[in-house]
Design an enzyme around this catalytic site. Structure first.
Site, PDB file in Angstrom:
ATOM      1  N   LYS A  13      -0.667   7.359   3.505  1.00 36.05           N
ATOM      2  CA  LYS A  13      -1.362   6.408   2.611  1.00 36.05           C
ATOM      3  C   LYS A  13      -2.189   5.385   3.391  1.00 36.05           C
ATOM      4  O   LYS A  13      -3.339   5.138   3.070  1.00 36.05           O
ATOM      5  CB  LYS A  13      -0.355   5.582   1.804  1.00 36.05           C
ATOM      6  CG  LYS A  13       0.278   6.239   0.642  1.00 36.05           C
ATOM      7  CD  LYS A  13       1.057   5.231  -0.209  1.00 36.05           C
ATOM      8  CE  LYS A  13       2.083   4.394   0.515  1.00 36.05           C
ATOM      9  NZ  LYS A  13       3.241   5.115   1.045  1.00 36.05           N
ATOM     10  N   ARG A  88       4.824  -0.025  -7.116  1.00 35.37           N
ATOM     11  CA  ARG A  88       5.925   0.803  -6.627  1.00 35.37           C
ATOM     12  C   ARG A  88       7.077   0.885  -7.608  1.00 35.37           C
ATOM     13  O   ARG A  88       8.072   1.559  -7.338  1.00 35.37           O
ATOM     14  CB  ARG A  88       6.454   0.201  -5.339  1.00 35.37           C
ATOM     15  CG  ARG A  88       6.152   1.025  -4.098  1.00 35.37           C
ATOM     16  CD  ARG A  88       6.533   0.169  -2.937  1.00 35.37           C
ATOM     17  NE  ARG A  88       6.843   0.824  -1.732  1.00 35.37           N
ATOM     18  CZ  ARG A  88       6.058   0.760  -0.647  1.00 35.37           C
ATOM     19  NH1 ARG A  88       4.892   0.191  -0.709  1.00 35.37           N
ATOM     20  NH2 ARG A  88       6.463   1.282   0.479  1.00 35.37           N
ATOM     21  N   ARG A 127       5.975   7.749  14.486  1.00 37.30           N
ATOM     22  CA  ARG A 127       4.887   6.779  14.284  1.00 37.30           C
ATOM     23  C   ARG A 127       5.049   5.557  15.189  1.00 37.30           C
ATOM     24  O   ARG A 127       6.136   5.027  15.343  1.00 37.30           O
ATOM     25  CB  ARG A 127       4.900   6.338  12.809  1.00 37.30           C
ATOM     26  CG  ARG A 127       3.882   5.263  12.493  1.00 37.30           C
ATOM     27  CD  ARG A 127       3.563   5.206  11.029  1.00 37.30           C
ATOM     28  NE  ARG A 127       4.608   4.591  10.229  1.00 37.30           N
ATOM     29  CZ  ARG A 127       4.505   4.393   8.915  1.00 37.30           C
ATOM     30  NH1 ARG A 127       3.414   4.793   8.266  1.00 37.30           N
ATOM     31  NH2 ARG A 127       5.490   3.845   8.240  1.00 37.30           N
ATOM     32  N   ARG A 160       7.909   0.425  13.959  1.00 37.93           N
ATOM     33  CA  ARG A 160       8.354  -0.430  12.845  1.00 37.93           C
ATOM     34  C   ARG A 160       9.860  -0.307  12.715  1.00 37.93           C
ATOM     35  O   ARG A 160      10.392   0.796  12.801  1.00 37.93           O
ATOM     36  CB  ARG A 160       7.675   0.034  11.543  1.00 37.93           C
ATOM     37  CG  ARG A 160       6.289  -0.513  11.369  1.00 37.93           C
ATOM     38  CD  ARG A 160       5.567   0.105  10.188  1.00 37.93           C
ATOM     39  NE  ARG A 160       6.341   0.149   8.947  1.00 37.93           N
ATOM     40  CZ  ARG A 160       5.837   0.540   7.784  1.00 37.93           C
ATOM     41  NH1 ARG A 160       4.570   0.912   7.697  1.00 37.93           N
ATOM     42  NH2 ARG A 160       6.583   0.554   6.705  1.00 37.93           N
ATOM     43  N   ARG A 171      14.334   4.613   2.523  1.00 44.45           N
ATOM     44  CA  ARG A 171      13.009   4.445   1.903  1.00 44.45           C
ATOM     45  C   ARG A 171      12.642   5.664   1.057  1.00 44.45           C
ATOM     46  O   ARG A 171      12.031   5.530  -0.004  1.00 44.45           O
ATOM     47  CB  ARG A 171      11.955   4.202   2.989  1.00 44.45           C
ATOM     48  CG  ARG A 171      12.113   2.818   3.619  1.00 44.45           C
ATOM     49  CD  ARG A 171      11.348   2.691   4.914  1.00 44.45           C
ATOM     50  NE  ARG A 171       9.927   2.798   4.744  1.00 44.45           N
ATOM     51  CZ  ARG A 171       9.094   3.234   5.691  1.00 44.45           C
ATOM     52  NH1 ARG A 171       9.557   3.638   6.857  1.00 44.45           N
ATOM     53  NH2 ARG A 171       7.805   3.266   5.453  1.00 44.45           N
TER      54      ARG A 171
HETATM   55  P1  AMP Z   1       4.918   0.132   3.339  1.00 37.80           P
HETATM   56  O1  AMP Z   1       4.212  -0.356   4.553  1.00 37.80           O
HETATM   57  O2  AMP Z   1       3.989   0.325   2.164  1.00 37.80           O
HETATM   58  O3  AMP Z   1       5.777   1.339   3.607  1.00 37.80           O
HETATM   59  O4  AMP Z   1       5.930  -1.052   2.884  1.00 37.80           O
HETATM   60  C1  AMP Z   1       6.937  -1.507   3.760  1.00 37.80           C
HETATM   61  C2  AMP Z   1       8.012  -2.247   2.996  1.00 37.80           C
HETATM   62  O5  AMP Z   1       7.439  -3.387   2.337  1.00 37.80           O
HETATM   63  C3  AMP Z   1       8.699  -1.465   1.892  1.00 37.80           C
HETATM   64  O6  AMP Z   1       9.740  -0.635   2.385  1.00 37.80           O
HETATM   65  C4  AMP Z   1       9.231  -2.600   1.018  1.00 37.80           C
HETATM   66  O7  AMP Z   1      10.353  -3.219   1.612  1.00 37.80           O
HETATM   67  C5  AMP Z   1       8.079  -3.591   1.070  1.00 37.80           C
HETATM   68  N1  AMP Z   1       7.062  -3.354   0.003  1.00 37.80           N
HETATM   69  C6  AMP Z   1       5.755  -2.993   0.176  1.00 37.80           C
HETATM   70  N2  AMP Z   1       5.116  -2.887  -1.011  1.00 37.80           N
HETATM   71  C7  AMP Z   1       6.048  -3.191  -1.957  1.00 37.80           C
HETATM   72  C8  AMP Z   1       6.016  -3.227  -3.371  1.00 37.80           C
HETATM   73  N3  AMP Z   1       4.901  -2.927  -4.071  1.00 37.80           N
HETATM   74  N4  AMP Z   1       7.148  -3.565  -4.017  1.00 37.80           N
HETATM   75  C9  AMP Z   1       8.280  -3.884  -3.346  1.00 37.80           C
HETATM   76  N5  AMP Z   1       8.383  -3.846  -2.012  1.00 37.80           N
HETATM   77  C10 AMP Z   1       7.286  -3.502  -1.298  1.00 37.80           C
END
Ligand code: AMP
Length: 219
Positions: A13, A88, A127, A160, A171
């Site tokens: 993404k 989400r 990653r 990360r 996740r």
């Molecule tokens: P990502 O980089 O999109 O994988 O997001 C990393 C982390 O940020 C996720 O595992 C959540 O803990 C938090 N996060 C990101 N976007 C959201 C969202 N829309 N709702 C809730 N938590 C989020």
């Protein structure tokens, strides 16, 4: 042009949202990047969300609602955006609907990227990311020219904390439980387009561009 790009963690993404936003000349809104920056900067928001982000759990919807409304109201969002990582949950779909109504705009495309789970786990575990310029690398598929150093800005690359195996599993479970129903909601509305996220980023990018071209610009 306003695009929502969904898909499980590790599906690509972020990479595709970066490319698509550059192509369309609109901003890339990654809620994950915003939250990680807040955690790193130690802001009030960062302190509230730290344990969720580091544990791979979803940040509560009320906090996410405030965050996304603020971000979409900024001037640089007025030409459009690619949303990466939001909505989400089904509740966040309603939050986004309301924010868009207030701005008197609509989403043009909702895409969900898909890939087999074993490919996703392999991508996430390998990653490495640049904390400075956010460039993304992979130990096997896209290694930096010099090990551990960002090609673009020279910062030391990091893994990360939520890309460790135990958190990856959490996740993926969160995605199946809370986020897959979001795709269902958009599918019911007839706005969801599934894009095969398998293979190299150029091929996936070409599929996305074709989908945008094929559907036409409804903005
Ligand atoms: P990502 O980089 O999109 O994988 O997001 C990393 C982390 O940020 C996720 O595992 C959540 O803990 C938090 N996060 C990101 N976007 C959201 C969202 N829309 N709702 C809730 N938590 C989020």
């Amino acid at each position: 042009m306003r695009v929502v790009l969904m898909g499980p963690p590790g599906v690509g993404k972020g990479t595709q949202a970066t490319r698509l936003s550059a192509l369309l000349g609109v901003i890339h809104v990654s809620t994950g990047d915003i939250l990680r920056d807040a955690v790193k900067g130690g802001s009030a928001l960062g302190r509230k969300v730290r344990t969720f982000v580091e544990g791979g759990k979803l940040v509560p919807d009320d906090l996410m609602g405030d965050l996304i409304e603020d971000r979409l109201q900024k001037d640089d969002a007025s030409r459009g955006f690619v949303l990466d990582g939001f909505p989400r949950t089904v509740e966040q779909v309603s939050i986004l609907d309301r924010a868009l109504r207030n701005l008197d705009v609509r989403i043009d495309h909702v895409f969900v990227l898909t890939a087999p789970e074993d490919e996703i786990v392999r991508r996430l575990a390998g990653r490495r990311v640049c904390p400075g310029c956010k460039a993304v690398y992979h130990l096997e598929n896209k290694p930096p020219k010099s090990a551990g150093v960002c090609d673009s800005c020279g910062s030391a690359l990091i893994q990360r904390s939520d890309d460790e195996e135990e958190v990856i599993r959490e996740r993926l479970a969160v995605y199946a439980e809370s986020t897959a129903p979001v795709a269902g909601t958009y599918a019911e509305r007839g706005t969801l387009v599934e894009i095969d996220g398998h293979g190299d980023p150029d091929a996936v990018g070409a599929r996305l561009r074709a989908a945008i071209g094929a559907e036409g610009d409804r903005a």
